[in-house]
Design a protein around this motif. Sequence first.
Motif, PDB file in Angstrom:
ATOM      1  N   TYR A 263       7.848   7.455  16.954  1.00  0.00           N
ATOM      2  CA  TYR A 263       8.663   7.086  15.802  1.00  0.00           C
ATOM      3  C   TYR A 263       8.447   7.947  14.560  1.00  0.00           C
ATOM      4  N   ILE A 264       7.367   8.694  14.484  1.00  0.00           N
ATOM      5  CA  ILE A 264       7.154   9.552  13.311  1.00  0.00           C
ATOM      6  C   ILE A 264       6.961  11.013  13.711  1.00  0.00           C
ATOM      7  N   ASN A 265       7.396  11.362  14.890  1.00  0.00           N
ATOM      8  CA  ASN A 265       7.317  12.743  15.348  1.00  0.00           C
ATOM      9  C   ASN A 265       8.558  13.495  14.868  1.00  0.00           C
ATOM     10  N   PHE A 266       8.605  13.728  13.548  1.00  0.00           N
ATOM     11  CA  PHE A 266       9.716  14.435  12.919  1.00  0.00           C
ATOM     12  C   PHE A 266       9.270  15.848  12.575  1.00  0.00           C
ATOM     13  N   GLU A 267      10.235  16.718  12.356  1.00  0.00           N
ATOM     14  CA  GLU A 267       9.904  18.066  11.909  1.00  0.00           C
ATOM     15  C   GLU A 267       9.124  18.017  10.595  1.00  0.00           C
TER      16      GLU A 267
ATOM     17  N   SER B 186       3.322   5.488   1.841  1.00  0.00           N
ATOM     18  CA  SER B 186       4.203   4.316   1.809  1.00  0.00           C
ATOM     19  C   SER B 186       5.435   4.502   2.692  1.00  0.00           C
ATOM     20  N   ALA B 187       5.969   5.723   2.771  1.00  0.00           N
ATOM     21  CA  ALA B 187       7.123   5.963   3.644  1.00  0.00           C
ATOM     22  C   ALA B 187       6.739   5.782   5.111  1.00  0.00           C
ATOM     23  N   GLY B 188       5.558   6.252   5.475  1.00  0.00           N
ATOM     24  CA  GLY B 188       5.084   6.080   6.852  1.00  0.00           C
ATOM     25  C   GLY B 188       4.843   4.620   7.181  1.00  0.00           C
ATOM     26  N   TYR B 189       4.232   3.908   6.242  1.00  0.00           N
ATOM     27  CA  TYR B 189       3.957   2.487   6.497  1.00  0.00           C
ATOM     28  C   TYR B 189       5.218   1.643   6.484  1.00  0.00           C
ATOM     29  N   ARG B 190       6.268   2.103   5.814  1.00  0.00           N
ATOM     30  CA  ARG B 190       7.553   1.391   5.879  1.00  0.00           C
ATOM     31  C   ARG B 190       8.076   1.423   7.312  1.00  0.00           C
TER      32      ARG B 190
ATOM     33  N   LEU C   8       8.815  -1.533  12.430  1.00  0.00           N
ATOM     34  CA  LEU C   8       8.574  -1.571  13.880  1.00  0.00           C
ATOM     35  C   LEU C   8       7.767  -2.806  14.275  1.00  0.00           C
ATOM     36  N   LEU C   9       6.726  -3.096  13.501  1.00  0.00           N
ATOM     37  CA  LEU C   9       5.881  -4.240  13.806  1.00  0.00           C
ATOM     38  C   LEU C   9       6.655  -5.547  13.659  1.00  0.00           C
ATOM     39  N   PHE C  10       7.448  -5.668  12.608  1.00  0.00           N
ATOM     40  CA  PHE C  10       8.270  -6.865  12.433  1.00  0.00           C
ATOM     41  C   PHE C  10       9.197  -7.056  13.631  1.00  0.00           C
TER      42      PHE C  10
ATOM     43  N   ASP D 228      18.066  -5.236   2.965  1.00  0.00           N
ATOM     44  CA  ASP D 228      17.819  -3.843   2.573  1.00  0.00           C
ATOM     45  C   ASP D 228      16.680  -3.686   1.585  1.00  0.00           C
ATOM     46  N   ASN D 229      16.257  -4.783   0.952  1.00  0.00           N
ATOM     47  CA  ASN D 229      15.157  -4.736  -0.015  1.00  0.00           C
ATOM     48  C   ASN D 229      13.854  -5.228   0.596  1.00  0.00           C
ATOM     49  N   ASP D 230      13.784  -5.277   1.933  1.00  0.00           N
ATOM     50  CA  ASP D 230      12.602  -5.727   2.648  1.00  0.00           C
ATOM     51  C   ASP D 230      12.235  -7.166   2.330  1.00  0.00           C
TER      52      ASP D 230
END
Length: 93
Positions: free
Chosen positions: A39-43, A59-63, A68-70, A88-90
């Motif tokens: 899920y975070i294997n981006f360029e 924070s972007a990674g933990y978002r 995913l965990l939810f 959209d506001n979590d």
Amino acid sequence: ILLIYPYTEQFINVSTSPQQKLKKLANLNEISYIDLMDYINFENFEDYYLGGDHVHLNSAGYRIVSNLLFDKLNDEKLLFSNDLKIDDNDIII
């Protein structure tokens, strides 16, 4: 639920050996897991880690992780209600 976090060198050297070992162990013990490599294997993977840190997400990674965990908890009916949604506001609605 086991969260399997990759460190940044794994994106460069494409090494998934630690993940494979943890997945095998989880499967043998009937433990659900999320392999974050998928899920975070981006360029631009470095944009999801703390600056100068090859292990800890920002924070972007933990978002990404929290969403995913939810979803995993909800899919496995481990939340109080199966009808929980996040706007959209979590915010849980």
